[in-house]
Design a protein around this motif. Sequence first.
Motif, mmCIF file in Angstrom:
data_model
loop_
_atom_site.group_PDB
_atom_site.id
_atom_site.type_symbol
_atom_site.label_atom_id
_atom_site.label_comp_id
_atom_site.label_asym_id
_atom_site.label_seq_id
_atom_site.Cartn_x
_atom_site.Cartn_y
_atom_site.Cartn_z
ATOM 1 N N HIS A 1 -87.949 3.151 -97.173
ATOM 2 C CA HIS A 1 -88.399 4.452 -96.680
ATOM 3 C C HIS A 1 -87.784 4.771 -95.323
ATOM 4 C CE1 HIS A 1 -91.585 2.607 -99.206
ATOM 5 N NE2 HIS A 1 -91.454 3.761 -99.833
ATOM 6 N N ARG B 1 -87.930 2.931 -92.581
ATOM 7 C CA ARG B 1 -88.698 2.503 -91.407
ATOM 8 C C ARG B 1 -88.356 1.056 -91.052
ATOM 9 N NH1 ARG B 1 -92.810 5.169 -94.631
ATOM 10 N NH2 ARG B 1 -92.861 7.328 -93.917
ATOM 11 N N CYS C 1 -94.929 -0.004 -92.398
ATOM 12 C CA CYS C 1 -94.652 1.152 -93.257
ATOM 13 C C CYS C 1 -95.792 1.284 -94.260
ATOM 14 C CB CYS C 1 -93.318 0.980 -93.994
ATOM 15 S SG CYS C 1 -93.063 2.284 -95.218
ATOM 16 N N ASP D 1 -95.978 3.246 -96.726
ATOM 17 C CA ASP D 1 -95.511 3.440 -98.102
ATOM 18 C C ASP D 1 -95.116 2.116 -98.751
ATOM 19 O OD1 ASP D 1 -95.926 6.215 -98.101
ATOM 20 O OD2 ASP D 1 -94.096 6.476 -96.903
ATOM 21 N N CYS D 2 -94.805 1.101 -97.936
ATOM 22 C CA CYS D 2 -94.504 -0.226 -98.471
ATOM 23 C C CYS D 2 -95.798 -1.019 -98.705
ATOM 24 C CB CYS D 2 -93.630 -1.017 -97.500
ATOM 25 S SG CYS D 2 -91.900 -0.549 -97.522
ATOM 26 N N CYS E 1 -86.751 -0.590 -94.195
ATOM 27 C CA CYS E 1 -87.277 -0.592 -95.560
ATOM 28 C C CYS E 1 -86.715 0.584 -96.355
ATOM 29 C CB CYS E 1 -88.804 -0.541 -95.537
ATOM 30 S SG CYS E 1 -89.474 1.097 -95.172
HETATM 31 ZN ZN ZN Z 1 -91.382 1.369 -96.462
#
Ligand code: ZN
Length: 531
Positions: free
Chosen positions: A178, A180, A200, A202-203, A176
């Motif tokens: 980020h 990950r 993830c 953050d996703c 992703c």
């Molecule tokens: Zn992510």
Amino acid sequence: MTRETRERVWDAVPLRSTEQAGEGQPLDLGHLDAATEAQVLARLLSRDFDAWSEAAARVGHCAKPVRLHGSSQTVDTRTGEVLSSFSSSDSPLGVLHVRCGNRRAADCPSCSRLYAADTFHLIRAGVTGGRGVPEEVGENPLVFATLTAPSFGLVHGTRGGRTCRPFTLRGQDRVCEHGRPTVCHARHADGDEPLGQPLCRDCYDYESHLVWQWWAPELWRRFTIDLRRTLAKQLGVIESRLAELVTVQYAKVAEYQLRGIVHFHALIRLDGPKTIDGFAPAPAGLTAALLALLVEQAGAGVSFDAPSLHEGDVTRRLRFGAQFDARPIAAARRTDDPDRALTPEQVAGYLAKYATKSATDSTNTHGPHARRLRATIVTIVDRQRAESAASDQPMAEHPYGLLFKWRHMLGFRGHFSTKSRRYSVTLGQLRRRRVRYERALAAAHREGRTLHVRDLDDLLQDDAEETTLVVGQWTYAGTGWDTDGDTELAKAAAARAREYAQERAAARNEQRTGRVASRKETDCERGRFGR
Ligand SMILES: [Zn+2]
Ligand SMILES: [Zn+2]
Ligand SMILES: [Zn+2]
């Protein structure tokens, strides 16, 4: 130490045993710290141990009973005669203990079992009749539906023992933004740390997750309206006249999934026209298979445009997840689609079990995912506060004004188990019958006679015509047992009572069927609805 006391300690102190627990087996008290162990011993050796253990047994070894001071009298409503009186100061402990009545197994195993049993009977009565509900209700079309939440990001799951997430979604990279991975090649076992956690964080769309959870009760309400609309269309009548042909009854429970979001399990039944008693036969031609189809149709069409969280936020169109499932329930004389059909016992058992679970039982509330959900609630609420201060609009008027209050439920504010008015009996009716039963049992015990089956029939019948009235004055003296040691003893005794009841049930089952066949794993536990 007298011989009697020594034997009592011998009976109750934790002895590790590989044998099956039975009536005569020692209590398993688990690992206690030194202070609690000393309290347990002190209780076992205390002068009023018998009084205490009787009090504990009377509340079914409730872990956190309510203590009351006061007195009450049982009065015959026809003659005014006082039949019996009771005062807490007469009892050896000087206090009356009452069950805590907690629904959650983590708080009180005993009361939660009772709640599950009542819920089971309530749900079963709506499926096969009994407890005052006519048996014919079992002929009416009945469907077991599961309404899930959509996906708000990739999470780890058991997938019924298969690989967690071997492939990327279409157009998705293996990593992703980020950095990950978007795939996971592990086969997760039950209880694995990553289960329900996003690949993830953050996703993961935390705000949408919370908005959906907040409005989940509204989605359910709209679903019941849409189902009636779909039915009216099928029957070719206008909606306002639907009740002259059929009524929709349901019992539903909300269950948390590992990812910290609820889904609904519901029994949906079609009864005939609205009558005073309810439970009328459904019109011919409406089968459970057809009802399942209509339920799926209505569920797929439901949507709700949720108010935005703050100025400049998007409007989200909320729907149920794609993993929508509606299955006909088999009844004695019901033959449609036997392959997919469930038995009434299975569904009543599932629903009763789900009803005693809570956010803390099936979600890792200390894990990073739950922490992030709660942190997101704080962020949302802080932003609201700043906005309402700037605009002079009170917080309470904000559509998410109460979100903070529900942070421990991860934003779910609905009831865990609800039913329509004419689904079956009520929990209150079941409780009143139990009180009458316990009173009759105590009276029979006092008079040295056994309770007859016909006495029990009476208890089940006269719901409306109570001939005795209990009047009393009670004041609240506190909650819980005096010491942690007492609590541990009560819990251990409740656990042994449960094991004993399970063994007896298994033995009865074995006798009846010649084998013990139980479907232990539910669809949810197999990860059928997980994402
Ligand atoms: Zn992510
Ligand atoms: Zn309790
Ligand atoms: Zn995984």
